[in-house]
Design a protein around this motif. Structure first.
Motif, PDB file in Angstrom:
ATOM      1  N   GLU A 154      45.123  39.244  48.758  1.00 55.65           N
ATOM      2  CA  GLU A 154      44.377  40.500  48.693  1.00 55.65           C
ATOM      3  C   GLU A 154      45.137  41.590  49.450  1.00 55.65           C
ATOM      4  N   PHE A 155      45.336  42.735  48.785  1.00 52.73           N
ATOM      5  CA  PHE A 155      46.054  43.868  49.359  1.00 52.73           C
ATOM      6  C   PHE A 155      45.186  45.122  49.261  1.00 52.73           C
ATOM      7  N   ALA A 156      45.361  46.010  50.251  1.00 49.69           N
ATOM      8  CA  ALA A 156      44.819  47.360  50.132  1.00 49.69           C
ATOM      9  C   ALA A 156      45.890  48.234  49.494  1.00 49.69           C
ATOM     10  N   GLU A 157      45.477  49.124  48.588  1.00 44.23           N
ATOM     11  CA  GLU A 157      46.448  50.027  47.976  1.00 44.23           C
ATOM     12  C   GLU A 157      46.857  51.081  49.004  1.00 44.23           C
TER      13      GLU A 157
ATOM     14  N   LYS B 155      74.565  33.345  38.407  1.00 48.95           N
ATOM     15  CA  LYS B 155      75.760  33.957  37.831  1.00 48.95           C
ATOM     16  C   LYS B 155      76.462  32.998  36.871  1.00 48.95           C
ATOM     17  N   ASN B 156      76.584  31.732  37.285  1.00 45.59           N
ATOM     18  CA  ASN B 156      77.278  30.741  36.456  1.00 45.59           C
ATOM     19  C   ASN B 156      76.307  29.668  35.973  1.00 45.59           C
ATOM     20  N   SER B 157      75.065  30.089  35.737  1.00 49.91           N
ATOM     21  CA  SER B 157      74.024  29.117  35.391  1.00 49.91           C
ATOM     22  C   SER B 157      73.533  29.362  33.972  1.00 49.91           C
ATOM     23  N   ASN B 158      72.957  28.320  33.373  1.00 49.77           N
ATOM     24  CA  ASN B 158      72.329  28.441  32.056  1.00 49.77           C
ATOM     25  C   ASN B 158      70.839  28.734  32.174  1.00 49.77           C
ATOM     26  N   CYS B 159      70.434  29.174  33.340  1.00 53.63           N
ATOM     27  CA  CYS B 159      69.021  29.456  33.619  1.00 53.63           C
ATOM     28  C   CYS B 159      68.805  30.977  33.601  1.00 53.63           C
ATOM     29  N   GLN B 160      67.603  31.405  33.201  1.00 55.94           N
ATOM     30  CA  GLN B 160      67.291  32.827  33.121  1.00 55.94           C
ATOM     31  C   GLN B 160      65.937  33.083  33.781  1.00 55.94           C
ATOM     32  N   ILE B 161      65.837  34.205  34.514  1.00 52.61           N
ATOM     33  CA  ILE B 161      64.570  34.583  35.146  1.00 52.61           C
ATOM     34  C   ILE B 161      64.029  35.820  34.439  1.00 52.61           C
ATOM     35  N   ILE B 162      62.741  35.755  34.048  1.00 55.95           N
ATOM     36  CA  ILE B 162      62.092  36.926  33.460  1.00 55.95           C
ATOM     37  C   ILE B 162      60.973  37.378  34.380  1.00 55.95           C
ATOM     38  N   CYS B 163      60.742  38.674  34.421  1.00 54.94           N
ATOM     39  CA  CYS B 163      59.751  39.268  35.325  1.00 54.94           C
ATOM     40  C   CYS B 163      58.686  39.970  34.486  1.00 54.94           C
ATOM     41  N   ASP B 164      57.424  39.643  34.721  1.00 48.31           N
ATOM     42  CA  ASP B 164      56.308  40.230  33.974  1.00 48.31           C
ATOM     43  C   ASP B 164      55.253  40.710  34.966  1.00 48.31           C
ATOM     44  N   VAL B 165      55.266  42.017  35.250  1.00 42.81           N
ATOM     45  CA  VAL B 165      54.293  42.612  36.182  1.00 42.81           C
ATOM     46  C   VAL B 165      53.300  43.427  35.370  1.00 42.81           C
ATOM     47  N   ASP B 166      52.028  43.053  35.412  1.00 43.25           N
ATOM     48  CA  ASP B 166      50.997  43.719  34.625  1.00 43.25           C
ATOM     49  C   ASP B 166      50.773  45.143  35.129  1.00 43.25           C
ATOM     50  N   SER B 167      50.355  46.011  34.203  1.00 43.45           N
ATOM     51  CA  SER B 167      50.111  47.414  34.569  1.00 43.45           C
ATOM     52  C   SER B 167      48.940  47.565  35.541  1.00 43.45           C
ATOM     53  N   SER B 168      48.085  46.533  35.637  1.00 40.20           N
ATOM     54  CA  SER B 168      46.949  46.602  36.569  1.00 40.20           C
ATOM     55  C   SER B 168      47.388  46.486  38.028  1.00 40.20           C
ATOM     56  N   VAL B 169      48.629  46.043  38.283  1.00 44.27           N
ATOM     57  CA  VAL B 169      49.128  45.887  39.658  1.00 44.27           C
ATOM     58  C   VAL B 169      49.526  47.268  40.196  1.00 44.27           C
ATOM     59  N   PRO B 170      48.978  47.682  41.353  1.00 50.58           N
ATOM     60  CA  PRO B 170      49.337  48.992  41.901  1.00 50.58           C
ATOM     61  C   PRO B 170      50.792  49.010  42.362  1.00 50.58           C
TER      62      PRO B 170
ATOM     63  N   SER C 268      35.120  44.972  47.275  1.00 52.28           N
ATOM     64  CA  SER C 268      35.476  45.569  48.561  1.00 52.28           C
ATOM     65  C   SER C 268      36.484  46.703  48.408  1.00 52.28           C
ATOM     66  N   GLY C 269      37.034  46.902  47.196  1.00 57.15           N
ATOM     67  CA  GLY C 269      38.033  47.932  46.984  1.00 57.15           C
ATOM     68  C   GLY C 269      39.459  47.413  47.096  1.00 57.15           C
ATOM     69  N   LEU C 270      39.601  46.166  47.538  1.00 57.91           N
ATOM     70  CA  LEU C 270      40.934  45.574  47.655  1.00 57.91           C
ATOM     71  C   LEU C 270      41.422  45.102  46.283  1.00 57.91           C
ATOM     72  N   TYR C 271      42.733  44.978  46.162  1.00 55.51           N
ATOM     73  CA  TYR C 271      43.336  44.424  44.949  1.00 55.51           C
ATOM     74  C   TYR C 271      43.684  42.954  45.204  1.00 55.51           C
ATOM     75  N   LYS C 272      43.185  42.071  44.346  1.00 58.70           N
ATOM     76  CA  LYS C 272      43.548  40.661  44.422  1.00 58.70           C
ATOM     77  C   LYS C 272      44.675  40.425  43.419  1.00 58.70           C
ATOM     78  N   ILE C 273      45.886  40.272  43.948  1.00 56.98           N
ATOM     79  CA  ILE C 273      47.064  40.119  43.096  1.00 56.98           C
ATOM     80  C   ILE C 273      47.406  38.638  42.978  1.00 56.98           C
ATOM     81  N   ARG C 274      47.494  38.185  41.732  1.00 49.92           N
ATOM     82  CA  ARG C 274      47.775  36.772  41.445  1.00 49.92           C
ATOM     83  C   ARG C 274      49.245  36.628  41.052  1.00 49.92           C
TER      84      ARG C 274
END
Length: 748
Positions: free
Chosen positions: A595-598, A463-478, A519-525
């Motif tokens: 690794e996650f199952a959808e 709130k009172n910081s000069n730092c910023q967080i950005i979020c980038d989630v790829d469309s390949s992530v379920p 195996s059908g699982l999603y490996k999310i990095r």
């Protein structure tokens, strides 16, 4: 049609090497004589090979090899094996031709003569090119030969360039064929006498080149020149390969008379070939037999000499052997005596060490148990007073009378929450070392989880910081996956919190990428990157140790040193690990993959339905409900009482189990909030006693211990649910609302 290098002026090599014979000693003169004698054998073999006396050529080459072996002449050993390879090649027996070509190259390398090495590579490549599976290897050897010939630049014809052009011709790769054929033609010297004139080969390949590019007139010109040269030099061995090919070309391009003429010459050479085939076959068999006989005779002589040498050696060593055996026996007995004493000493030391190790192991196990018990006890003892602190803060926060102290109360609440985070970290470390620790797998929206975490940091920590967080989630992530969302949040919170602490000004990025496994699982990095102060390489591992903090790092809040160790332990429980890339003043990148199952639509729908039901449990009014608070701590009773009275409940108190039993026997209560750790009879025992005469009144446990540790005992003692102190008001209300709705006690 590959050309093997055949040189008949090898005497030049000998004469150049021994050019100073006029002033040489008698030994050197003998050596020169032996060299000249071996050279004469080479010339003789070439002569009988030219006359197609192959049996005699093989016999003479074998004799040359024997002489060269005795005199340790690797250069002439090369010539012997090379001539054998050429002879068998002309007899179209490719297996021994290839074997002898390999041996020739071996001795060429031993001789360290570049000219011989170039010939060896060229001739071995010519043998390998006969087999489709080894043509690539042949091409490599040709290029090695050509490389040496270019370096020597001694005016020799470049057989290797011509052969490379022919290989590319076979592959119809005319673009690559052209420069090598041009180079071979340029190296041709018309004034030089060649044993096997390469001019014919050059013209045939130029004809093939222009025929492949569909220039028939130019192809005919080169083919016709090759034909005339072959006839002039009576190259019958080449005619069988080329004439039939030339006749087909003439027929195809409308020259039938010339085609007939060429084909008649082909038949002439073919009939001659048939006539000599039986003779050559006989010669080859005879040559094999004679060569084998020579090898056998040589082996017999060597065997007899070995027998004589062995007999002499045996007589010399028999006396020594007997003395050696006696000496060895004495040494062996001494060794047995020494080793037995040593063994007994080692066994004794081993027993002592085993005792020490057992004591150390028992001490380590005891220490580990003590540490776990200490953390559990410490967290409980700290939670109990903290319950009073956070409760009173929550009450004061809502009082209008304290509106002027909103900032001070906020700071007090922040400090209390921070202290609770430390307690939770201590308890998490203790729990993660327990084999009974279990992950909860439920469907959750991973994209929403990450976005909410980032939003929370931006609204609070930044709130009172000069730092910023950005979020980038790829469309390949379920969207929805099955896993422990609470633990994923805990991992990300710790890493992001660590990044915020050490990035006073800059950008923090959280990125998610995914790929589907077989195996059908999603490996999310997951990747969390910051451009903060960075971490020295020597500290990359130590930051994952418990209670570890970096020296010399300037930060307002270094924390307890438990966040990253908890992250690694949680990831290990999930079958993963975390990696770090960081340098001072260059920022840090933390990376891990899970690794996650959808989640299926049915799972997601079921989750949403459950969430809707929970949302309906929100409670703001407990009017006319009678609630008994059982707690030995006066402050805790006061806090709980104030919270419930704010929701208009009627509150009764008991400070121990005995008083609670007495009150419940005499009065009716809609709910009982039961502290577990009390003097006298504890909460479990009190609940069991109440259940003897009251089966229906909801009893909710209040405990400063972690809920997962007490849930089973809570259930066994007859209690309905558990609330962990210090509690979140929302969770506190939800648990009470759930139990009251279950008993249809919501006031109307």
């Amino acid at each position: 049609m590959k050309r093997k290098s055949i040189i008949i002026l090898i005497a030049l090599f000998v004469l150049c090497y021994f050019n100073k014979a006029s002033g040489a000693s008698g030994f050197k003169a003998v050596l020169i004589y032996q060299q000249k004698n071996l050279q004469k054998q080479v010339d003789s073999i070439l002569e009988v090979t030219d006359n197609k006396e192959y049996d005699l050529a093989i016999e003479m080459a074998s004799s040359l090899i024997n002489e060269a072996e005795k005199r340790n002449e690797p250069g002439f050993l090369f010539h012997g094996y090379n001539l054998l390879s050429i002879t068998y090649d002309q007899l179209q027996d490719s297996v021994p031709a290839l074997d002898y070509a390999k041996k020739a190259l071996h001795f060429a390398k031993i001789s360290k003569n570049d000219t011989l090495i170039a010939w060896g590579y060229n001739n071995l490549a010519a043998s390998l090119s006969e087999y489709p599976e080894t043509r690539n290897q042949a091409l490599d050897f040709y290029k090695e030969s050509l490389k040496i010939q270019r370096r020597l630049n001694d005016g020799e014809f470049l057989d290797a360039a011509l052969n490379i052009a022919e290989l590319y011709r076979d592959e119809k790769n005319y673009t690559m064929m052209y420069p090598y054929l041009k180079e071979a033609e340029k190296s041709y010297d018309g004034a030089y006498f060649y044993y096997d004139d390469p001019k014919v080969y050059i013209n045939i390949l130029w004809g093939d080149y222009y025929r492949g590019l569909d220039f028939p007139d130019r192809a005919f010109m080169y083919y016709n020149t090759a034909y005339d040269l072959a006839e002039e030099k009576k190259m019958d061995y080449l005619a069988l390969d080329f004439y039939n090919h030339f006749a087909d070309f003439l027929t195809e391009y409308g020259k039938p008379k010339q085609a007939l003429k060429v084909y008649k010459r082909y038949l002439y050479y073919y009939k001659n070939k048939e006539q000599v085939t039986s003779q050559e076959t006989f010669q080859l068999a005879q040559a094999h037999m004679e060569a084998e006989e020579l090898r056998r005779a040589r082996n017999d002589a060597e065997l007899k000499q070995q027998i004589l040498d062995q007999d002499l050696q045996r007589k010399k060593t028999q006396s020594v052997l007997l003395g050696s055996i006696i000496g060895l026996m004495v040494l062996f007995l001494a060794y047995l005596f020494y080793s037995e004493r040593l063994r007994l000493g080692l066994i004794k030391n081993l027993k002592i060490n085993n005792k020490h190790l057992k004591k150390a192991k028992d001490l380590a196990v005891k220490s580990e148990r003590s540490k776990t018990k200490f953390f559990s006890t410490l967290s409980h003892e700290m939670r109990t007073p903290l319950y009073g602190v956070t409760g009173i803060i929550s009450i004061l926060e809502k009082k209008d009378a304290f509106a002027d102290y909103k900032e001070e109360i906020g700071s007090l609440k922040f400090s209390a929450d921070h202290l609770l985070d430390i307690i939770n970290d201590l308890l998490d470390i203790s729990k993660l070392e327990d084999d009974n620790f279990k992950l909860i797998k439920k469907p959750f929206n991973i994209k929403l989880l990450v976005e909410e975490l980032v939003s929370s940091f931006q609204q609070n920590s930044l709130k009172n910081s000069n730092c910023q967080i950005i979020c980038d989630v790829d469309s390949s992530v379920p969207n929805y996956v099955v896993g422990d969302s609470r633990r994923i949040s805990q991992i990300l919170l710790n890493i992001l919190g660590n990044a915020v602490k050490f990035t006073p000004k800059g950008i923090i990025a959280i990125r998610l990428r995914s790929k589907i496994l077989s195996s059908g699982l999603y490996k999310i990095r997951f990747e969390i990157e910051d451009n903060g102060i960075g971490i020295p390489k020597e500290n990359h591992e130590s930051i994952f140790d418990e209670f570890s903090q970096l020296d010399g790092i300037q930060s307002e809040n270094k924390g307890t040193g438990l966040g990253l160790p908890i992250v690694r332990k949680l990831l290990n429980k999930m079958g993963s690990d975390i990696t770090l890339k960081s340098e001072p003043e260059q920022g840090s990148v933390f990376t891990f993959a899970i690794e996650f199952a959808e989640a299926t639509p049915e799972q997601v729908i079921g989750k949403n339905t459950s969430r809707s039901s929970e949302e309906e449990l929100e409670l703001t009014n407990l009017k006319d409900l009678r609630i008994l608070i059982v707690d030995d701590n006066k402050i805790n009773r006061m806090v709980t009482r104030r919270v419930l009275e704010n929701q208009h409940a009627t509150i009764f108190e008991a400070q121990n189990g005995e008083e609670a039993l007495e009150r419940t026997r005499k009065h009716h209560f809609d709910m009982i909030l039961m502290d577990i750790n009390m003097p006298g009879i504890n909460g479990y025992e009190t609940s069991k006693a109440i259940r003897v005469f009251d089966k229906s009144t909801p009893i909710i446990a209040l405990t400063a211990a972690e809920a997962s540790y007490v849930k089973q005992k809570v259930k066994e003692s007859g209690m309905n649910d558990v609330i962990t102190k210090p509690y979140n008001l929302k969770k506190f209300s939800d648990v009470i609302a759930k139990e009251i709705k279950g008993g249809n006690l919501i006031p109307g």
